[in-house]
Design a protein around this motif. Structure first.
Motif, PDB file in Angstrom:
ATOM      1  N   ARG A  63      15.811  -5.220   2.409  1.00 56.01           N
ATOM      2  CA  ARG A  63      15.962  -3.762   2.387  1.00 56.01           C
ATOM      3  C   ARG A  63      14.973  -3.137   1.415  1.00 56.01           C
ATOM      4  N   HIS A  64      14.701  -3.817   0.301  1.00 53.98           N
ATOM      5  CA  HIS A  64      13.751  -3.303  -0.678  1.00 53.98           C
ATOM      6  C   HIS A  64      12.353  -3.204  -0.071  1.00 53.98           C
ATOM      7  N   THR A  65      11.975  -4.191   0.707  1.00 50.46           N
ATOM      8  CA  THR A  65      10.656  -4.133   1.353  1.00 50.46           C
ATOM      9  C   THR A  65      10.596  -2.977   2.356  1.00 50.46           C
ATOM     10  N   GLN A  66      11.720  -2.656   2.971  1.00 55.36           N
ATOM     11  CA  GLN A  66      11.739  -1.511   3.884  1.00 55.36           C
ATOM     12  C   GLN A  66      11.544  -0.203   3.124  1.00 55.36           C
ATOM     13  N   HIS A  67      12.117  -0.115   1.918  1.00 59.91           N
ATOM     14  CA  HIS A  67      11.913   1.095   1.112  1.00 59.91           C
ATOM     15  C   HIS A  67      10.437   1.252   0.744  1.00 59.91           C
ATOM     16  N   VAL A  68       9.780   0.128   0.421  1.00 62.80           N
ATOM     17  CA  VAL A  68       8.348   0.202   0.126  1.00 62.80           C
ATOM     18  C   VAL A  68       7.585   0.671   1.363  1.00 62.80           C
ATOM     19  N   ALA A  69       7.970   0.142   2.529  1.00 61.03           N
ATOM     20  CA  ALA A  69       7.291   0.522   3.771  1.00 61.03           C
ATOM     21  C   ALA A  69       7.471   2.000   4.090  1.00 61.03           C
ATOM     22  N   GLU A  70       8.588   2.575   3.637  1.00 60.24           N
ATOM     23  CA  GLU A  70       8.864   3.991   3.915  1.00 60.24           C
ATOM     24  C   GLU A  70       8.247   4.920   2.877  1.00 60.24           C
ATOM     25  N   THR A  71       7.645   4.348   1.823  1.00 54.96           N
ATOM     26  CA  THR A  71       7.026   5.158   0.775  1.00 54.96           C
ATOM     27  C   THR A  71       5.562   5.421   1.114  1.00 54.96           C
ATOM     28  N   PRO A  72       5.074   6.651   1.001  1.00 54.86           N
ATOM     29  CA  PRO A  72       3.657   6.934   1.300  1.00 54.86           C
ATOM     30  C   PRO A  72       2.742   6.097   0.423  1.00 54.86           C
ATOM     31  N   LEU A  73       1.714   5.528   1.037  1.00 55.24           N
ATOM     32  CA  LEU A  73       0.781   4.660   0.322  1.00 55.24           C
ATOM     33  C   LEU A  73      -0.632   5.228   0.346  1.00 55.24           C
ATOM     34  N   ALA A  74      -0.752   6.550   0.374  1.00 56.37           N
ATOM     35  CA  ALA A  74      -2.088   7.157   0.450  1.00 56.37           C
ATOM     36  C   ALA A  74      -2.891   6.840  -0.802  1.00 56.37           C
ATOM     37  N   GLY A  75      -2.314   7.089  -1.988  1.00 61.40           N
ATOM     38  CA  GLY A  75      -2.986   6.767  -3.237  1.00 61.40           C
ATOM     39  C   GLY A  75      -4.247   7.583  -3.464  1.00 61.40           C
ATOM     40  N   LEU A 404      -6.590  -6.569 -16.518  1.00 62.54           N
ATOM     41  CA  LEU A 404      -5.739  -6.580 -15.335  1.00 62.54           C
ATOM     42  C   LEU A 404      -6.285  -7.612 -14.363  1.00 62.54           C
ATOM     43  N   CYS A 405      -5.407  -8.368 -13.728  1.00 61.97           N
ATOM     44  CA  CYS A 405      -5.860  -9.302 -12.697  1.00 61.97           C
ATOM     45  C   CYS A 405      -6.388  -8.497 -11.515  1.00 61.97           C
ATOM     46  N   PRO A 406      -7.189  -9.095 -10.633  1.00 62.83           N
ATOM     47  CA  PRO A 406      -7.764  -8.334  -9.514  1.00 62.83           C
ATOM     48  C   PRO A 406      -6.726  -7.592  -8.671  1.00 62.83           C
ATOM     49  N   LYS A 407      -5.553  -8.205  -8.440  1.00 64.90           N
ATOM     50  CA  LYS A 407      -4.553  -7.549  -7.601  1.00 64.90           C
ATOM     51  C   LYS A 407      -3.989  -6.306  -8.290  1.00 64.90           C
ATOM     52  N   HIS A 408      -3.558  -6.464  -9.545  1.00 62.49           N
ATOM     53  CA  HIS A 408      -2.976  -5.314 -10.231  1.00 62.49           C
ATOM     54  C   HIS A 408      -4.028  -4.246 -10.528  1.00 62.49           C
ATOM     55  N   HIS A 409      -5.271  -4.672 -10.738  1.00 61.92           N
ATOM     56  CA  HIS A 409      -6.353  -3.713 -10.919  1.00 61.92           C
ATOM     57  C   HIS A 409      -6.512  -2.874  -9.648  1.00 61.92           C
ATOM     58  N   ALA A 410      -6.437  -3.533  -8.492  1.00 61.98           N
ATOM     59  CA  ALA A 410      -6.572  -2.801  -7.227  1.00 61.98           C
ATOM     60  C   ALA A 410      -5.397  -1.850  -7.008  1.00 61.98           C
ATOM     61  N   LEU A 411      -4.176  -2.303  -7.305  1.00 60.82           N
ATOM     62  CA  LEU A 411      -3.012  -1.426  -7.132  1.00 60.82           C
ATOM     63  C   LEU A 411      -3.111  -0.199  -8.031  1.00 60.82           C
ATOM     64  N   LYS A 412      -3.631  -0.390  -9.249  1.00 59.75           N
ATOM     65  CA  LYS A 412      -3.805   0.743 -10.155  1.00 59.75           C
ATOM     66  C   LYS A 412      -4.931   1.658  -9.679  1.00 59.75           C
ATOM     67  N   SER A 413      -6.041   1.082  -9.206  1.00 66.73           N
ATOM     68  CA  SER A 413      -7.163   1.893  -8.736  1.00 66.73           C
ATOM     69  C   SER A 413      -6.775   2.729  -7.518  1.00 66.73           C
ATOM     70  N   LEU A 414      -5.847   2.217  -6.719  1.00 67.55           N
ATOM     71  CA  LEU A 414      -5.352   2.973  -5.569  1.00 67.55           C
ATOM     72  C   LEU A 414      -4.349   4.045  -5.977  1.00 67.55           C
ATOM     73  N   ALA A 415      -3.999   4.093  -7.290  1.00 72.34           N
ATOM     74  CA  ALA A 415      -3.029   5.055  -7.816  1.00 72.34           C
ATOM     75  C   ALA A 415      -1.653   4.873  -7.202  1.00 72.34           C
ATOM     76  N   LEU A 416      -1.338   3.631  -6.775  1.00 71.35           N
ATOM     77  CA  LEU A 416       0.004   3.319  -6.284  1.00 71.35           C
ATOM     78  C   LEU A 416       0.894   2.863  -7.438  1.00 71.35           C
ATOM     79  N   PHE A 417       0.321   2.054  -8.312  1.00 73.84           N
ATOM     80  CA  PHE A 417       0.986   1.645  -9.542  1.00 73.84           C
ATOM     81  C   PHE A 417       0.221   2.272 -10.703  1.00 73.84           C
ATOM     82  N   ARG A 418       0.873   2.446 -11.837  1.00 75.85           N
ATOM     83  CA  ARG A 418       0.230   3.131 -12.955  1.00 75.85           C
ATOM     84  C   ARG A 418       0.367   2.325 -14.238  1.00 75.85           C
ATOM     85  N   LEU A 419      -0.715   2.283 -14.986  1.00 74.77           N
ATOM     86  CA  LEU A 419      -0.698   1.779 -16.356  1.00 74.77           C
ATOM     87  C   LEU A 419      -0.948   2.991 -17.238  1.00 74.77           C
TER      88      LEU A 419
END
Length: 536
Positions: A63-75, A404-419
């Motif tokens: 169910r948690h993965t479904q919530h992520v899928a329903e969240t806008p990922l434009a970034g 930041l590791c490459p994955k978390h760096h990418a998530l932050k650069s997409l403005a989906l996750f924030r540091l």
């Protein structure tokens, strides 16, 4: 006889710390502890609950993965394609890792298992909830079905579940069941073994697992014919060297030393000649030939021989003083890193638009790993990142740079996750990905990692206090285990059964632990003089 140490029935009752999500309580009858039958029934009841808990966890994670899928990922706009376009999966794994305080590798395994169990194997999920199988049984089926086409996965799971019991009705253990399911998959797989073998070769890899007492396990997943050939050569060299005059090492030890030599020097003679091989060097003799870069954090007193306290091998952990000094003697370059009272580096370089090599080194030593909580990606494989992006007014200095590791760096650069940092009193928050006034924003406050769905966790550098900091407790030395008592004790503990040709190794020390060194600095030693910064 009642079990000692239990003060009240309340100690046998579980009440969730999150009553809004999990109501009620689970309690154990204290009288169940008084008889063997009562304890047995309680253990069986807990096994049923463990299975139900696993089924419920799978449902929640799906169910948690479904919530992520329903969240806008434009970034953030104008970013290159990341994660092969599957940003949703990467974000979901990162969310679960943050939520459950696990590594992303463990989170990915949990998520993949949960989603497959709930959506592809409903009968298996129902059996797990009923307590008919354990989570390990369910994983055995899901893991083997993962390489099958989705259209046949459910049918395979039902067929595998029918093999849960032996002919006389005993439930197979997870290990027994895993072997049966693996053989069943090989027999029923719709694709040829040639195609499957070609696909499996793509998963070949090598990984390192730290162990106790300065040891570790180096493992490799390789094609069968390659691995067996490698082992045959190592074994042949070891057996040939074993016959040399004065050789006292066991065959198992010689195999290990031959393997080290092949990896570091590759100067062993092929055993096919039939003549005794050259003497197999010991690990200590090979340290001087190390060519790859490794980093050792060694207190000055240890380096000078004034203390026999421990040092730190980056990527592993504690090593003894003698090994640290051997590596120090073999190192072509030393770098002095000054630290404060808490062991954190305070000075090494200058600030420019693109961090110079010295500043990169400083950030790598200071942070140690990717700063995202739970991520252990080593500094050498991580990337330097501006906490407040350069285009948002961030500056290139030590306070605004993190690993930041490459994955978390990418998530932050997409403005989906924030540091981000907690705002200093009287100032606006400094959030990565947010347009700021023309003057550079002030960098202050604690670093925080905020996930897509709003989980906020503190981000902090790798702690070395337990290795390089002052000793806060001194444990008394125990008796030395002799060879005779070790033989009676049987196989080794966490490292598995002992090789019959390997004599037991005494583990406790009979000397008091050395005093901590007075110096507050540390020497960081590299065994190569390369100084390439990580990619940005």
């Amino acid at each position: 006889m009642p079990t000692a140490g239990l003060r009240s029935a309340a100690e046998l009752e579980f009440i969730s710390r999150h009553p809004d999500a999990l109501h009620g309580s689970l309690s154990l009858d204290p009288q169940a502890l008084d008889t063997p039958d009562g304890v047995s029934q309680a253990l069986r009841a807990l096994a049923d609950f463990d299975s139900f808990s696993a089924s419920l966890r799978a449902l929640l994670i799906d169910r948690h993965t479904q919530h992520v899928a329903e969240t806008p990922l434009a970034g953030r706009e104008s970013q290159p394609t990341r994660f092969g376009g599957d940003v949703e999966h990467a974000a979901a794994v990162a969310e679960i890792a943050s939520l459950q305080n696990t590594s992303e590798a463990a989170a990915a395994r949990t998520m993949n298992f949960s989603v497959a169990l709930v959506n592809l194997h409903p009968a298996l999920h129902e059996a797990l909830a009923a307590g008919d199988i354990t989570e390990a049984h369910a994983r055995a089926i899901v893991d083997q079905a993962s390489s099958l086409p989705e259209s046949v996965a459910e049918a395979f799971g039902i067929e595998a579940l029918s093999r849960l019991h032996t002919r006389k009705g005993r439930v197979r253990t997870p290990g027994e069941f895993r072997a049966v399911v693996r053989d069943l998959r090989e027999r029923l797989h719709p694709e040829s073994i040639v195609r499957r073998r070609a696909a499996a070769r793509e998963d070949r890899r090598v990984w390192l697992q730290p162990d106790e007492d300065g040891m570790c396990t180096l493992s490799a997943l390789l094609p069968a014919e390659t691995a067996t050939s490698m082992y045959a050569r190592i074994d042949a060299v070891a057996r040939s060297a074993r016959g040399r005059e004065g050789e006292v090492r066991t065959l198992a030890q010689l195999r290990a030393d031959a393997f080290i030599n092949l990896a570091l020097a590759d100067r062993l003679d092929p055993a096919s000649t039939g003549t005794p091989a050259a003497s197999v060097p010991s690990p200590e003799e090979l340290l001087g030939g190390v060519k790859a870069e490794i980093v050792v954090h060694i207190p000055l007193a240890v380096a000078l021989g004034a203390s026999d306290d421990v040092a730190q091998l980056e990527g592993y952990g504690v090593i003894d003083a003698d090994t640290a000094r051997l590596l120090a003697a073999a190192a072509p370059t030393w770098q002095r890193i000054f630290t404060d009272d808490e062991g954190v580096p305070v000075k090494l370089g200058r600030s420019t638009y693109r961090p110079p090599a010295g500043l990169v080194r400083f950030i790598q030593y200071r942070d140690g790993t990717c700063l995202v909580p739970g991520c252990s990606c080593a500094a050498r494989r991580s990337e330097i990142d501006h906490t407040i992006e350069w285009q948002d007014g961030g500056t290139t200095d030590a306070e605004n740079l993190t690993l930041l590791c490459p994955k978390h760096h990418a998530l932050k650069s997409l403005a989906l996750f924030r540091l981000r940092r907690e705002a200093a009193e009287g100032s606006a928050p400094t959030v990565a990905g947010t347009k700021l006034p023309k003057e550079p924003p002030k960098v202050s406050g604690q670093l925080l990692w905020e996930t897509l769905l709003g989980t906020i966790l503190p981000a902090e550098p790798l702690s070395r206090d337990h290795i390089l900091g002052p000793r806060t407790v001194r444990l008394p030395a125990g008796p030395v285990e002799t060879v005779e008592t070790a033989e009676l004790a049987g196989p080794r503990g966490p490292r598995g059964p002992r090789d019959p040709e390997m004599p037991p190794t005494p583990t406790p020390r009979d000397s008091p632990l050395p005093k901590p060194p007075p110096a507050r600095g540390s020497w960081d030693i590299q065994t190569s003089d390369g100084d390439e910064p990580p990619p940005f």
